[in-house]
Design a protein around this motif. Structure first.
Motif, PDB file in Angstrom:
ATOM      1  N   ILE A  49      -7.391   1.472   4.257  1.00 32.59           N
ATOM      2  CA  ILE A  49      -6.645   0.258   3.912  1.00 32.59           C
ATOM      3  C   ILE A  49      -7.227  -0.872   4.740  1.00 32.59           C
ATOM      4  O   ILE A  49      -7.106  -0.873   5.973  1.00 32.59           O
ATOM      5  CB  ILE A  49      -5.142   0.454   4.201  1.00 32.59           C
ATOM      6  N   PHE A  54       0.856  -1.200   0.000  1.00 29.75           N
ATOM      7  CA  PHE A  54       0.000   0.000   0.000  1.00 29.75           C
ATOM      8  C   PHE A  54       0.885   1.242   0.000  1.00 29.75           C
ATOM      9  O   PHE A  54       2.090   1.167   0.269  1.00 29.75           O
ATOM     10  CB  PHE A  54      -0.966   0.023   1.193  1.00 29.75           C
ATOM     11  N   VAL A  59      -8.014  -1.262  -0.883  1.00 27.91           N
ATOM     12  CA  VAL A  59      -7.616   0.120  -0.593  1.00 27.91           C
ATOM     13  C   VAL A  59      -8.642   1.044  -1.247  1.00 27.91           C
ATOM     14  O   VAL A  59      -8.877   0.967  -2.445  1.00 27.91           O
ATOM     15  CB  VAL A  59      -6.203   0.452  -1.127  1.00 27.91           C
TER      16      VAL A  59
END
Length: 233
Positions: free
Chosen positions: A209, A28, A219
């Motif tokens: 997230i 992420f 996400v």
């Protein structure tokens, strides 16, 4: 490149002969100044992500990049410097020093960093000027959490990491603490990362997230984050 990046990050704990995969390849990115919510059930790997991002633990594999630097490559001395100057921590159970006053608890953090904020101004910003000479035992849970936030903010950190910051608080107090965190992010441009198991809080984040079984399952980017006053749970 994002301000914070996790690239295929894995973390395995060994307990004797047993290996436990806490994270199995997490990916992420979080931009500078974002309010990011990391959400998921207990045991999903949220706290492990926070501990790795905060330099309190080291990854088994993968890249952790913060502001262009590979945190996963840091040695112990570099991690200490990183935690000291770049990271502000807010814990679920406050972790205040019981025999120090509100002001002294906040002042303690400012003594280990480079460009601290004005102690009295930070305490005023969290609404505790009238409690400045009180000890933690004389404060409510919400007030103690606001001291913990003031202590973290006074360091003037790049990133504020919050581990279930409302977990020990009642509904209204929890809302007030989250509003303080949200306002801090917006006004001061601090990158705030909050981990929670409460999925109702996700609309308040610029980025959500979702973590499940040691991986990022989703996400989501919120173009228009919801003010916490309008969130019910």
């Amino acid at each position: 490149m994002s301000y914070i990046e996790f690239n295929d990050v894995k973390k395995t704990y060994k307990m004797g002969e047993v290996k436990i995969d806490a994270l199995s390849g997490v990916n992420f990115g979080i931009e500078k100044g974002e309010f990011a919510v990391i959400a998921g059930p207990s045991g999903a790997g949220k706290s492990t992500i926070l501990n790795l991002l905060g330099g309190m633990d080291t990854s088994t594999q993968g890249e952790i990049i913060v502001d262009g630097s590979r945190v996963d490559k840091y040695n112990e001395k570099q991690l200490t410097t990183y935690r000291r100057y770049d990271i502000g921590f807010v814990f679920q159970f406050y972790n205040l020093v019981q025999n120090l006053t509100v002001r002294e608890n906040v002042e303690l953090a400012t003594q280990i960093c480079k460009n601290p904020l004005d102690i009295d101004e930070v305490i005023e910003a969290v609404g505790l000027s009238h409690r400045i000479n009180n000890f933690p035992a004389q404060l409510s849970g919400g007030e103690q959490q606001r001291v913990a936030i003031a202590r973290a903010l006074a360091k003037n950190p790049k990133i504020l990491l919050c581990d279930e910051p409302t977990g020990a608080l009642d509904y209204q107090t929890g809302k007030a603490v989250l509003k303080l965190l949200q306002d801090t992010c917006i006004k001061n441009g601090v990158t705030v990362v909050v981990i929670t198991h409460n999925l109702a809080l996700t609309p308040m984040g610029n980025k959500v997230i979702r973590v499940k079984n040691g991986t990022v399952s989703d996400v989501e980017i919120n173009e228009n984050p919801v003010p916490v006053e309008r969130i019910e749970w």
